[in-house]
Design a protein around this motif. Structure first.
Motif, PDB file in Angstrom:
ATOM      1  N   ALA A 291       0.922  -1.164  -0.306  1.00 22.48           N
ATOM      2  CA  ALA A 291       0.136   0.069   0.235  1.00 22.48           C
ATOM      3  C   ALA A 291       1.214   1.130  -0.292  1.00 22.48           C
ATOM      4  O   ALA A 291       0.652   2.103  -0.328  1.00 22.48           O
ATOM      5  CB  ALA A 291      -0.873  -0.338   1.501  1.00 22.48           C
ATOM      6  N   VAL A 292       2.187   1.197   0.417  1.00 18.64           N
ATOM      7  CA  VAL A 292       2.767   2.546   0.793  1.00 18.64           C
ATOM      8  C   VAL A 292       3.676   2.970  -0.536  1.00 18.64           C
ATOM      9  O   VAL A 292       3.330   3.714  -1.323  1.00 18.64           O
ATOM     10  CB  VAL A 292       4.149   1.994   1.742  1.00 18.64           C
ATOM     11  CG1 VAL A 292       5.242   2.930   1.779  1.00 18.64           C
ATOM     12  CG2 VAL A 292       3.788   1.476   2.786  1.00 18.64           C
TER      13      VAL A 292
ATOM     14  N   TYR B 263      -0.424   2.189  -5.184  1.00 19.28           N
ATOM     15  CA  TYR B 263      -2.199   2.884  -4.335  1.00 19.28           C
ATOM     16  C   TYR B 263      -3.092   1.715  -4.570  1.00 19.28           C
ATOM     17  O   TYR B 263      -3.858   1.895  -4.043  1.00 19.28           O
ATOM     18  CB  TYR B 263      -2.130   4.419  -5.804  1.00 19.28           C
ATOM     19  CG  TYR B 263      -3.850   4.539  -5.226  1.00 19.28           C
ATOM     20  CD1 TYR B 263      -3.115   6.089  -4.513  1.00 19.28           C
ATOM     21  CD2 TYR B 263      -4.556   4.634  -5.790  1.00 19.28           C
ATOM     22  CE1 TYR B 263      -4.741   6.511  -3.316  1.00 19.28           C
ATOM     23  CE2 TYR B 263      -6.088   5.050  -5.277  1.00 19.28           C
ATOM     24  CZ  TYR B 263      -5.593   6.493  -4.415  1.00 19.28           C
ATOM     25  OH  TYR B 263      -6.630   7.183  -3.998  1.00 19.28           O
TER      26      TYR B 263
ATOM     27  N   ARG C  10      -2.785  -0.297  -2.030  1.00 17.90           N
ATOM     28  CA  ARG C  10      -3.943   0.309  -0.720  1.00 17.90           C
ATOM     29  C   ARG C  10      -6.581  -0.136  -1.117  1.00 17.90           C
ATOM     30  O   ARG C  10      -6.882   0.066  -0.783  1.00 17.90           O
ATOM     31  CB  ARG C  10      -3.667   1.537  -0.805  1.00 17.90           C
ATOM     32  CG  ARG C  10      -4.224   2.414   0.165  1.00 17.90           C
ATOM     33  CD  ARG C  10      -3.421   4.045  -0.295  1.00 17.90           C
ATOM     34  NE  ARG C  10      -4.300   5.674   0.105  1.00 17.90           N
ATOM     35  CZ  ARG C  10      -4.298   5.708   0.980  1.00 17.90           C
ATOM     36  NH1 ARG C  10      -4.072   5.076   2.523  1.00 17.90           N
ATOM     37  NH2 ARG C  10      -5.720   7.083   1.185  1.00 17.90           N
ATOM     38  N   LYS C  11      -5.898   0.632  -2.098  1.00 20.83           N
ATOM     39  CA  LYS C  11      -7.249   0.305  -2.529  1.00 20.83           C
ATOM     40  C   LYS C  11      -8.226  -1.611  -2.304  1.00 20.83           C
ATOM     41  O   LYS C  11      -8.853  -1.190  -2.562  1.00 20.83           O
ATOM     42  CB  LYS C  11      -7.760   0.623  -3.770  1.00 20.83           C
ATOM     43  CG  LYS C  11      -7.506   2.114  -4.385  1.00 20.83           C
ATOM     44  CD  LYS C  11      -8.101   3.126  -3.527  1.00 20.83           C
ATOM     45  CE  LYS C  11      -9.524   3.375  -4.117  1.00 20.83           C
ATOM     46  NZ  LYS C  11     -10.762   4.527  -3.129  1.00 20.83           N
TER      47      LYS C  11
ATOM     48  N   HIS D 225      -7.824   5.110   5.271  1.00 14.07           N
ATOM     49  CA  HIS D 225      -7.974   5.087   3.547  1.00 14.07           C
ATOM     50  C   HIS D 225      -8.458   5.967   2.905  1.00 14.07           C
ATOM     51  O   HIS D 225      -9.012   6.268   1.943  1.00 14.07           O
ATOM     52  CB  HIS D 225      -8.912   3.936   3.635  1.00 14.07           C
ATOM     53  CG  HIS D 225      -8.025   2.339   3.874  1.00 14.07           C
ATOM     54  ND1 HIS D 225      -7.419   1.946   2.229  1.00 14.07           N
ATOM     55  CD2 HIS D 225      -8.179   1.559   4.307  1.00 14.07           C
ATOM     56  CE1 HIS D 225      -7.385   0.779   3.152  1.00 14.07           C
ATOM     57  NE2 HIS D 225      -6.992   0.914   4.481  1.00 14.07           N
TER      58      HIS D 225
ATOM     59  N   THR E  15       1.810   9.459   0.358  1.00 12.54           N
ATOM     60  CA  THR E  15       2.945   8.078  -0.471  1.00 12.54           C
ATOM     61  C   THR E  15       2.299   9.103  -1.977  1.00 12.54           C
ATOM     62  O   THR E  15       3.206   8.015  -2.604  1.00 12.54           O
ATOM     63  CB  THR E  15       3.489   7.050  -0.299  1.00 12.54           C
ATOM     64  OG1 THR E  15       1.406   7.072  -0.449  1.00 12.54           O
ATOM     65  CG2 THR E  15       2.956   6.808   1.500  1.00 12.54           C
ATOM     66  N   SER E  16       0.943   9.234  -1.897  1.00  9.51           N
ATOM     67  CA  SER E  16       0.811   9.891  -3.814  1.00  9.51           C
ATOM     68  C   SER E  16       0.348  10.622  -3.899  1.00  9.51           C
ATOM     69  O   SER E  16      -0.609  11.366  -2.925  1.00  9.51           O
ATOM     70  CB  SER E  16      -0.091   8.688  -3.927  1.00  9.51           C
ATOM     71  OG  SER E  16      -0.396   8.709  -5.737  1.00  9.51           O
TER      72      SER E  16
ATOM     73  N   PHE F  39      -2.098  13.422  -5.353  1.00 10.00           N
ATOM     74  CA  PHE F  39      -3.098  14.094  -6.517  1.00 10.00           C
ATOM     75  C   PHE F  39      -3.306  15.584  -6.475  1.00 10.00           C
ATOM     76  O   PHE F  39      -3.822  16.655  -7.309  1.00 10.00           O
ATOM     77  CB  PHE F  39      -4.726  13.537  -5.879  1.00 10.00           C
ATOM     78  CG  PHE F  39      -4.121  12.178  -6.133  1.00 10.00           C
ATOM     79  CD1 PHE F  39      -4.523  11.592  -7.501  1.00 10.00           C
ATOM     80  CD2 PHE F  39      -4.425  11.656  -4.877  1.00 10.00           C
ATOM     81  CE1 PHE F  39      -3.841  10.168  -7.494  1.00 10.00           C
ATOM     82  CE2 PHE F  39      -4.691   9.765  -5.319  1.00 10.00           C
ATOM     83  CZ  PHE F  39      -4.043   9.565  -5.858  1.00 10.00           C
TER      84      PHE F  39
ATOM     85  N   ASN G 138      -2.741  10.249  -1.121  1.00 12.23           N
ATOM     86  CA  ASN G 138      -3.413   9.236  -0.870  1.00 12.23           C
ATOM     87  C   ASN G 138      -3.567   9.715   1.272  1.00 12.23           C
ATOM     88  O   ASN G 138      -3.354   8.633   1.553  1.00 12.23           O
ATOM     89  CB  ASN G 138      -3.362   8.021  -1.093  1.00 12.23           C
ATOM     90  CG  ASN G 138      -1.568   7.470  -1.033  1.00 12.23           C
ATOM     91  OD1 ASN G 138      -1.351   8.360  -0.374  1.00 12.23           O
ATOM     92  ND2 ASN G 138      -1.290   6.603  -0.622  1.00 12.23           N
TER      93      ASN G 138
END
Lengths: 702, 344
Positions: A612-613, A616, A619-620, B18, B300-301, B303, B322
């Motif tokens: 998840a790190v 993405y 993670r989903k 999440h 970590t990501s 947007f 995220n």
């Protein structure tokens, strides 16, 4: 000095020199031949007594009194001078060597005569001296006598003074008697005793009167006391006879009861049995008594599948000493001393003493309450509640008797039904590994024992709900000695319900685990529609893991930081694969399963390692099972959630791989596209179509 | 019930874990920031509270949140002087800033993206409001149906749909006072359109075909596009390397090397460029391709990166991605604090 005195005498003597010369001459002419002593008397020139020598002698003594000593001194001096002059004259004459012998002779006579005077004066001086001495002696004696008298007088006064103080210090008996105050006395006492006209003025009389009154009153009180004692004796006698009567009644009642037993049996009314149980219940410690009564009441009111009985030896219970034993170190040492005296077990090691102390602290009451909770499918949960007398807590030992069709064999979940895990977290946070009574901690500490958790094997689990059922609420009420029935009643129904729910959910979980170990995900028919018929990814392994293993993984940090897992949870690792791609997921199942849905932490190894790190989409995938699990639940069969989550994860893994292949290259790959999805990715996050639409059999985006 | 409470709390924690924040937008006054997440909620934070020296833990939580979309995630936000426009899965919604700041958000209007097939409702991935023309301001929306749809803001009428992309559109930008429109798509192309009429794209740029920026291992998709103020230069990135294009010659002149990371957001700021993507970093670039600085961030990501130009006193750079945390940088060189997008 003597010479001086002599010279003064001579000067004195020379004063009357001429007069005497004359008299002596005249006398000498008459009585030349008389002895020297008589001449002296003539010289004095007063009365001359020629009768006898003695009288003369005394005369001289008297003469002393009449003569003036000063005159005598003068006389003495002149006499001395005369002698001196004569001596000088003679000397001068001799020097001149003039032959005046007559003159020398006369001077010599003259000088010699002077000696007579000197002798007389000497005598007189002696007598005088003697007289003075006598006088002094007399005076001295008188003084001594006076002194003696004075001392006698002083002694007498002292004695008298002593007597006086003695008298003054004398204490009368009446002073010790406490008398009524004067004002009360005049108010209460009759005239005859108080006699105010006399006593008001005379203090002595007043005191006497008050004493009289005191005596009178005391006599009266004494009479009253005698009367009351007599009455008491009578009443005591009465009570005794009545007690005897009641004692005689008991055997009669017993015989009546035993006589009615056959009638009770015949009518199938187990009054007697219940009564016996209740009688035994009377010997239960208070918290267990509350538990027993409330459970029985609940059973009678609304739950037939519940069974409550009391276990243990009633006789031991009767003799059981409920008082908290003295756990002090001191008592131990005392004991030790006694033992030393008996010398038998002198060498008692500290270990043994510690053991004894531990036994004392962890002492259970001999009676316990057995609660049997039956479920509809034939499983029975046997809970035995004990009461730890010294620690004031209830512990419970648990036994599960499973029905015939229950699956109980599972490697990864072997401890699911174990006594110390099956009821863990029945209420949130109630792990049963520490004592609910905060005071215990200090008590154990004081006695040098370890934490309570170490002794759970020995005494049973001190769950909070067990305390509640026994009416003990340590958080709300600090008073341990008084269990509240209301607390027990408030928790009974819910707890029994939870117990049943827990047993069935545990058995269901166990069934699922044993199926997972065979690498089969068993989705029951109700849920078939949630998943496509064909899922290519296969579960290849299902194993137990540990908290530490979980923690050591790098990608579990976010989950740990969010405080979503705890050390008490159960940890598993599942591995699924499709081709060369491998999905590994940590599965965390809380004891409260299925109320808390299992948590998945996924990592995928396919060409690269993805978590998840760094990915993405992983993670989903996690979100699909960890957050959107409500779609996987039908309220009646919530228990199945684990299998459903795993099935969904496998499905998502399929989609993940198939879309990744789509995205990157359209060339030949080991992963064939099996699923139907109109769009590969969607949204700024290039989300994958993880959602399955069962009506049309395609995958869309959430 | 106690049990449900525990379940709810656990679920809330998991949801927070999440959370993805796709978009953020500053209020016209510049004192507030609106952020939108993957659950369709918009949260309003007070920048003045965050920046004040007496900021407590609560200052970093939203003043309040409201549900802006029942259908799911909100991917983009845009702001006019009076409106906040949100779009994502489902319709495009408009909210009055005044209502929002009064804590009583009311939807002003909702426009639906025209539906092409029955299975999916096309999502809106990017919206831009063009206010250059005084006569009528227009809204450009890059959608999941591969088209850019243009609305007249006053009339609420859809003017044109620009179709030609072979996959959905990630990002749109306007050019030449709104007369032209630039779009970046999943199909790997940048298309420049004449936004006044429907028809084919004027230019097509295909970075994945250029050797200097192609990265086949990440795919050909383009996640972001931006124009420099002089409108001579265009920057775009995604699967291929982030690259700067000279518009007149349609040639890539510079690439910005982000090894292992795909870029999802890019913007010009003053004489530099800021970009961010699938790594927890915000890159500041010189136009010549040199890296000015690399600022680590929480998501970590990433947007979205936004700079508050509406207020001088609250000039901050915010980084969303995220994570439930939105990083706030007062000095653009490091993370000062983080807002937390909690659900309550």
């Amino acid at each position: 000095m003597e010479r001086n005195l002599a010279s003064t005498n001579s000067v004195m003597a020379t004063k009357d020199d001429k007069k005497r010369k004359r008299t002596i001459r005249s006398e000498s002419s008459t009585d030349m031949g008389i002895a020297g002593i008589e001449i002296k008397k003539i010289k004095s020139g007063e009365t001359i007594r020629k009768d006898s020598r003695t009288s003369l002698f005394y005369t001289e003594e008297e003469e002393v009194d009449t003569r003036d000593p000063k005159n005598d001194l003068e006389l003495f001096r002149t006499a001395c001078n005369e002698v001196e002059n004569a001596a000088r004259k003679i000397h001068d004459l001799k020097k001149k060597k003039m032959h005046a012998t007559s003159e020398i002779e006369s001077s010599r006579v003259q000088a010699s005569l002077q000696f007579v005077i000197l002798k007389k004066l000497n005598r007189l001086a002696h007598i005088r001296c003697k007289k003075v001495r006598e006088k002094t002696n007399e005076a001295k004696q008188d003084i001594e006598h006076q002194h003696l008298q004075l001392q006698n007088m002083l002694y007498e006064t002292m004695h008298l003074e002593k007597e006086i103080t003695k008298c003054l210090e004398f204490k009368s008996k009446d002073e010790e008697i406490e008398l009524v105050p004067e004002s009360d006395f005049y108010r209460d006492a009759p005239e005859a005793i108080s006699r105010p006209e006399k006593t008001k003025s005379d203090e002595h009389q007043r005191t006497l009167a008050r004493l009289d009154w005191e005596l009178e009153q005391r006599m009266q009180l004494f009479l009253k006391l005698k009367d009351a004692q007599g009455k008491r004796e009578n009443i005591e006698k009465d009570i005794k006879t009545k007690e005897e009567y009641l004692n005689n009644l008991h055997p009669k009642l017993d015989s009546i009861l035993s006589a009615t037993k056959p009638v009770q049996d015949y009518l199938e009314m187990p009054f007697e049995r219940i009564r016996e149980q209740h009688q035994v219940a009377g010997h239960l410690p208070h918290p267990l008594y509350v538990l027993f009564m409330q459970a029985s009441a609940y059973k009678q009111a609304c739950d037939k599948y519940l069974n409550v009985t009391i276990e243990g030896d009633i006789d031991t219970a009767k003799s059981f000493d409920m008082s908290t034993p003295d756990l002090d170190e001191d008592s131990d040492s005392e004991q030790e001393e006694q033992e030393k005296a008996s010398s038998k077990r002198r060498r008692k090691t500290t270990d043994i003493r510690k053991l004894e102390r531990k036994d004392k602290v962890l002492r259970k009451h001999p009676l316990s309450v057995l609660l049997e909770v039956k479920t509809k499918d034939g499983n029975k949960l046997c809970l035995t509640f004990y009461y730890l007398v010294a620690l004031h807590i209830i512990t419970v030992s648990i036994k599960l008797e499973t029905g015939q069709d229950a699956v109980t064999s599972s490697v990864s979940g072997e401890d699911l039904l174990s006594p110390d895990s099956i009821l863990c977290d029945l209420y949130a946070g109630d792990h049963g590994n520490t004592t609910p009574n905060p005071a215990n901690h200090y008590e154990l500490n004081r006695l040098g024992l370890r934490e309570f958790g170490q002794y759970i094997v020995q005494v049973g689990l001190p769950y909070l709900w067990a305390q509640w059922l026994g009416g003990l609420d340590f958080l709300a009420d600090r008073n341990l000695q008084r269990p509240q029935s209301a607390v027990s009643a408030g928790h009974m129904q819910k707890t029994i319900k939870e117990l049943r729910k827990r047993v069935s959910s545990r058995l269901s979980l166990l069934r699922q685990l044993s199926s997972l170990e065979r690498n089969a995900v068993s989705v029951i028919s109700q849920y078939q529609s949630l998943f496509p018929t064909k899922i290519v990814s296969q579960l290849t392994s299902w194993k137990r893991s540990t908290y530490n293993d979980f923690c050591s993984l790098s990608h579990t940090k976010t989950v740990m930081d969010a405080d979503l897992v705890s050390e008490n949870d159960m940890y598993f690792v599942m591995v699924a694969s499709r081709g060369t791609a491998r999905l590994t997921s940590q599965v965390v199942i809380a004891h409260d399963y299925p109320a808390v849905a299992p948590l998945f932490v996924v990592s995928v190894k396919w060409r690269t390692e993805r978590t998840a790190v760094n990915d993405y989409h992983i993670r989903k995938m996690e979100e699909e099972v960890n957050v959107h699990y409500n779609e996987l639940i039908i309220p009646q069969s919530r228990d199945q959630i684990l299998s459903n989550q795993i099935q969904r994860l496998l499905m998502c893994f399929d989609i993940y791989l198939e879309t990744e292949v789509e995205n990157i290259n359209n060339g030949v790959s080991e992963i064939a596209k099996e699923k139907v999805f109109p769009r590969c990715s969607r949204g700024p996050n290039r989300n994958k179509p993880f959602r399955y639409c069962s009506e049309v059999g395609i995958f869309t985006h959430r | 019930m106690k049990l449900n409470e525990i379940q709810d709390r656990t679920l809330a924690t998991r949801k927070l874990l999440h959370t993805t924040v796709f978009a953020q937008c500053f209020s016209p006054c510049g004192r507030y920031i609106a952020a939108a997440n993957n659950y369709g909620n918009i949260a309003i934070f007070s920048l003045s509270a965050v920046l004040s020296p007496e900021a407590t833990d609560d200052s970093f939580k939203p003043i309040y949140t409201f549900v802006a979309s029942e259908e799911g995630a909100i991917f983009c936000l845009a702001s006019t002087d009076i409106l906040l426009i949100s779009a994502g899965a489902g319709n495009i919604h408009a909210w009055k800033w005044a209502d929002i700041l009064n804590k009583a958000p009311k939807q002003v209007w909702a426009w639906a993206v025209p539906k092409k097939n029955q299975f999916t409702i096309p999502e809106v991935n990017s919206i831009v409001v063009d206010q250059q023309e005084e006569s009528s301001s227009r809204l450009f929306a890059g959608c999941g149906d591969n088209d850019v749809h243009v609305w007249d803001m006053e009339a609420g009428q859809q003017l044109v749909s620009l179709s030609g992309h072979e996959d959905y559109i990630h990002c749109v930008a306007t050019k030449n006072k709104g007369r032209e429109c630039v779009s970046a798509s999943e199909d790997g192309t940048i298309r420049i359109w004449d936004s006044r009429t429907e028809g084919e794209a004027v230019h097509i740029i295909e970075p994945y075909k250029q050797e200097i920026c192609a990265r086949p291992e990440f795919g050909k998709w383009l996640g972001c596009v931006a124009m420099d103020p002089s409108e001579d230069w265009l920057v775009c990135g995604g699967g291929p390397q982030l690259s700067l294009w000279h518009l007149r010659s349609i040639n890539p002149t510079t690439t910005f090397d982000t090894p292992g990371a795909t870029q999802k957001h890019v913007m010009f700021y003053e004489d530099a460029m800021i970009s961010a993507g699938s790594k927890p970093l915000v890159h500041h670039w010189y136009i010549n391709g040199d890296l000015k600085s690399e600022v680590p961030c929480t998501p970590t990501s990433v947007f979205n990166v936004s700079i508050n130009t509406n207020s001088d006193t609250h000039k901050v750079l915010c980084v969303a991605g995220n994570s439930a945390k939105i990083d706030v940088c007062t000095n653009f060189g490091y993370r000062a604090s983080s807002l937390i997008f909690t659900q309550d």
